[in-house]
Write an enzyme that holds these catalytic residues in place. Structure first.
Site, PDB file in Angstrom:
ATOM      1  N   CYS A 113       0.865  -1.180   0.000  1.00 43.37           N
ATOM      2  CA  CYS A 113       0.000   0.000   0.000  1.00 43.37           C
ATOM      3  C   CYS A 113       0.903   1.231   0.000  1.00 43.37           C
ATOM      4  O   CYS A 113       2.045   1.165  -0.449  1.00 43.37           O
ATOM      5  CB  CYS A 113      -0.994  -0.013   1.167  1.00 43.37           C
ATOM      6  SG  CYS A 113      -0.287   0.184   2.807  1.00 43.37           S
TER       7      CYS A 113
ATOM      8  N   ARG B 293      -3.694  -0.584   5.344  1.00 42.32           N
ATOM      9  CA  ARG B 293      -4.252  -1.670   4.535  1.00 42.32           C
ATOM     10  C   ARG B 293      -3.309  -2.859   4.388  1.00 42.32           C
ATOM     11  O   ARG B 293      -3.716  -4.005   4.630  1.00 42.32           O
ATOM     12  CB  ARG B 293      -4.637  -1.154   3.143  1.00 42.32           C
ATOM     13  CG  ARG B 293      -5.819  -0.226   3.172  1.00 42.32           C
ATOM     14  CD  ARG B 293      -6.077   0.388   1.826  1.00 42.32           C
ATOM     15  NE  ARG B 293      -5.044   1.388   1.535  1.00 42.32           N
ATOM     16  CZ  ARG B 293      -5.034   2.149   0.456  1.00 42.32           C
ATOM     17  NH1 ARG B 293      -5.964   2.017  -0.454  1.00 42.32           N
ATOM     18  NH2 ARG B 293      -4.079   3.036   0.282  1.00 42.32           N
TER      19      ARG B 293
ATOM     20  N   ASP C   6      -9.407   3.153   1.453  1.00 41.06           N
ATOM     21  CA  ASP C   6      -8.299   3.649   2.272  1.00 41.06           C
ATOM     22  C   ASP C   6      -8.849   4.287   3.547  1.00 41.06           C
ATOM     23  O   ASP C   6      -9.487   5.328   3.493  1.00 41.06           O
ATOM     24  CB  ASP C   6      -7.485   4.677   1.487  1.00 41.06           C
ATOM     25  CG  ASP C   6      -6.226   5.111   2.216  1.00 41.06           C
ATOM     26  OD1 ASP C   6      -5.969   4.635   3.350  1.00 41.06           O
ATOM     27  OD2 ASP C   6      -5.490   5.936   1.653  1.00 41.06           O
TER      28      ASP C   6
END
Length: 148
Positions: A8, A14, A118
């Protein structure tokens, strides 16, 4: 064992959650790491990410790390959280293009959106939503990798 790398941006939300979920579900079948395309080495996972993992009985110790060529070389598959991450990796490491996918494009037939949501800077509730999304995608990933 198959080697899976999740990528990420900062490697605090994440990708650490994806790493933790896959490690929790497939510890006997996968080696798992995570990195960030713009990570600062040594940062902890976000408080919210750790809280959501704890709520799901997943214990995960994490230190962020910047994506390096050795990580790309190590991995059998590199799964990114966004199309932007994928393009950044393929631009920097064009020889790895055969093993770099967004997580969604790899597991879903025809995703409307290639990006995992996100939660950066958001509430624990927003992290729960991203966790749920990742949990479902990783369940499908495990099934797909078993047949590929």
């Amino acid at each position: 064992m198959m080697k899976i790398l999740f990528v990420c941006t900062g490697n605090t939300c994440r990708s650490p959650m994806a790493e933790a979920v896959l490690r929790h579900r497939g510890a006997d079948r996968f080696e798992v790491k995570s990195c960030g395309v713009f990570a600062m080495d040594g940062s902890d996972a976000s408080f919210q990410a750790k809280e959501v993992l704890k709520e799901n009985d997943i214990n995960h110790k994490h230190q962020s790390s910047t994506l390096r060529e050795k990580d790309i070389d190590w991995a059998d598959y590199v799964f990114t959280m966004t199309a932007h991450h994928k393009w950044a990796i393929m631009d920097q490491y064009p020889g790895a293009s055969d093993k770099v996918f967004t997580l969604k494009e790899y597991v879903l037939e025809d995703p409307e959106d290639m990006d995992v949501s996100d939660p950066f800077g958001g509430s624990v509730e927003l992290y729960r939503h991203t966790y749920s999304e990742l949990d479902s995608l990783i369940e499908q990933l495990i099934m797909k990798l078993a047949t590929d």
